[in-house]
Design an enzyme around this catalytic site. Structure first.
Site, PDB file in Angstrom:
ATOM      1  CD  GLN A  34      -0.889  -0.772   3.691  1.00  0.00           C
ATOM      2  OE1 GLN A  34      -2.108  -0.696   3.697  1.00  0.00           O
ATOM      3  NE2 GLN A  34      -0.223  -1.368   4.670  1.00  0.00           N
ATOM      4  CG  HIS A  65      -5.077   2.191  19.506  1.00  0.00           C
ATOM      5  ND1 HIS A  65      -4.378   3.283  19.059  1.00  0.00           N
ATOM      6  CD2 HIS A  65      -5.012   1.282  18.502  1.00  0.00           C
ATOM      7  CE1 HIS A  65      -3.906   3.032  17.849  1.00  0.00           C
ATOM      8  NE2 HIS A  65      -4.278   1.834  17.482  1.00  0.00           N
ATOM      9  CG  ASP A  89      -1.048   2.042  15.228  1.00  0.00           C
ATOM     10  OD1 ASP A  89      -1.132   1.507  16.346  1.00  0.00           O
ATOM     11  OD2 ASP A  89      -2.040   2.243  14.505  1.00  0.00           O
ATOM     12  CD  GLU A 109       0.740  -4.353   9.957  1.00  0.00           C
ATOM     13  OE1 GLU A 109      -0.028  -3.913  10.810  1.00  0.00           O
ATOM     14  OE2 GLU A 109       0.518  -4.297   8.728  1.00  0.00           O
ATOM     15  CG  ASP A 141      -2.654 -13.305   5.212  1.00  0.00           C
ATOM     16  OD1 ASP A 141      -3.020 -12.385   4.476  1.00  0.00           O
ATOM     17  OD2 ASP A 141      -3.433 -14.152   5.706  1.00  0.00           O
ATOM     18  N   GLY A 142      -2.590 -12.292   8.503  1.00  0.00           N
ATOM     19  CA  GLY A 142      -3.355 -12.643   9.707  1.00  0.00           C
ATOM     20  C   GLY A 142      -4.186 -13.908   9.561  1.00  0.00           C
ATOM     21  CG  ASP A 160      -5.560  -2.156  15.381  1.00  0.00           C
ATOM     22  OD1 ASP A 160      -6.360  -1.430  14.766  1.00  0.00           O
ATOM     23  OD2 ASP A 160      -4.520  -1.735  15.927  1.00  0.00           O
ATOM     24  CB  SER A 162      -6.769  -1.420   6.770  1.00  0.00           C
ATOM     25  OG  SER A 162      -5.441  -1.556   7.107  1.00  0.00           O
ATOM     26  CG  ASP A 163     -11.409   1.279   6.295  1.00  0.00           C
ATOM     27  OD1 ASP A 163     -11.917   1.106   7.411  1.00  0.00           O
ATOM     28  OD2 ASP A 163     -10.902   2.352   5.929  1.00  0.00           O
TER      29      ASP A 163
HETATM   30  N1  SPD Z   1     -11.086   3.734   8.461  1.00  0.00           N
HETATM   31  C1  SPD Z   1     -10.000   3.341   9.238  1.00  0.00           C
HETATM   32  C2  SPD Z   1     -10.170   2.066   9.940  1.00  0.00           C
HETATM   33  C3  SPD Z   1      -8.881   1.697  10.537  1.00  0.00           C
HETATM   34  C4  SPD Z   1      -8.967   0.847  11.697  1.00  0.00           C
HETATM   35  N2  SPD Z   1      -7.661   0.448  12.148  1.00  0.00           N
HETATM   36  C5  SPD Z   1      -6.803   1.489  12.501  1.00  0.00           C
HETATM   37  C6  SPD Z   1      -5.502   0.981  12.963  1.00  0.00           C
HETATM   38  C7  SPD Z   1      -5.006   1.732  14.125  1.00  0.00           C
HETATM   39  N3  SPD Z   1      -4.174   0.933  14.937  1.00  0.00           N
END
Ligand code: SPD
Length: 285
Positions: A34, A65, A89, A109, A141-142, A160, A162-163
């Protein structure tokens, strides 16, 4: 996701709305997965954007968090083994490490570059977690990770992610949650960010329905993350441990409440009652 770079503004564009932060780009890289941007923003400190979506900011991350971790871990008597999927993060691991009984955290991750850049630029978020002996970082990979984990292994699995995207889609699938259920102990709990009931309503409903069908108990809390599309966000928890589900079992709870900027038990009680009617109606259908 599309992005609009306009002078000092960067926007996350979701359908016909823009969610922008003003500031200066510190670094911009393309990893194997990405585009990663870190920006010094005027409102929320340093911000991390992945493929056009805001992920976190060092002055606003606690809205996210703390809500992801504490309802889950405070309900376990012994949250010894924790799996974090995503979380590059370091914010989720930091909140987990507040619990003395957490002995091992596997952080899985997929994108090492997110961890490298977070360590370098988002020190306020991960802080000392990166050198904590209880944390093991796995660049994997999770979904593959849970598939290769033995039954009844983790006390908590915290997603935790991403979209949904090409490589994160599997983390929203039935097959993935089924593997999570298999690898969580009967007394354990799953926690996942479950997107916005406003901007990501379909995926939000999809997560809620899957977890409701798979586990004996599941429940969603709603709060806000100021820099995410529409502001309103959700976190869903699921477990087969009916007796203890989301009850406070942690002896150090007062100390943990004090250490937080956003979350506390009153806040949590309210947040679990915040399901918008239009969502509950659809879940009943
Ligand atoms: N639209 C953003 C969704 C992200 C969720 N995860 C964020 C990671 C922070 N540790």
């Amino acid at each position: 996701m599309e992005m609009n770079r306009n002078q000092n503004w960067i926007d996350e564009i979701y359908k016909n709305s823009r969610y922008g932060l003003k500031g200066k780009i510190i670094t911009k890289k393309k990893s194997n997965f990405q585009e990663i941007i870190i920006m010094e923003t005027e409102s929320y400190g340093k911000a991390l954007m992945l493929d056009g979506c805001w992920m976190t900011t060092d002055q606003g991350e606690k809205y996210y968090h703390e809500c992801l971790v504490h309802p889950a871990l405070s309900s376990l008597e012994n949250p010894s083994k924790v799996l974090i999927i995503g979380g590059g993060d370091g914010g989720t691991a930091r909140e987990c490490l507040k619990y003395k009984k957490v002995n091992n955290i596997d952080l899985v991750e997929i994108d090492e570059e997110v961890i490298n850049l977070s360590k370098k630029y988002l020190k306020e978020i991960g802080g000392k977690v990166w050198s904590d002996h209880k944390l093991t970082i796995n660049i994997k990979d999770g979904f593959e990770w849970v598939k290769n984990t033995q039954d009844n292994y983790y006390d908590a699995i915290i997603i935790d992610c991403s979209d949904p995207s090409n490589f994160a889609n599997t983390l929203f699938s039935y097959e993935f949650y089924l593997e999570c259920k298999r690898t969580i102990k009967d007394s354990g709990i799953l926690a996942t960010q479950s997107e916005s009931p406003e901007c990501f309503k379909e995926i939000h409903l999809h997560i809620s329905k899957l977890l409701k069908n798979l586990f004996k108990n599941s429940s969603t809390m709603y709060s806000f993350v100021p820099f995410y599309p529409s502001g309103i966000w959700s976190w869903t928890f699921a477990s087969d441990n009916a007796k203890e589900f989301l009850k406070v079992n942690c002896k150090e709870i007062k100390k943990i409440e004090k250490s937080c900027d956003v979350w506390n038990l009153n806040f949590q009680e309210g947040a679990f009652k915040m399901m918008p009617n239009k969502i509950s109606k659809e879940l009943l259908m």
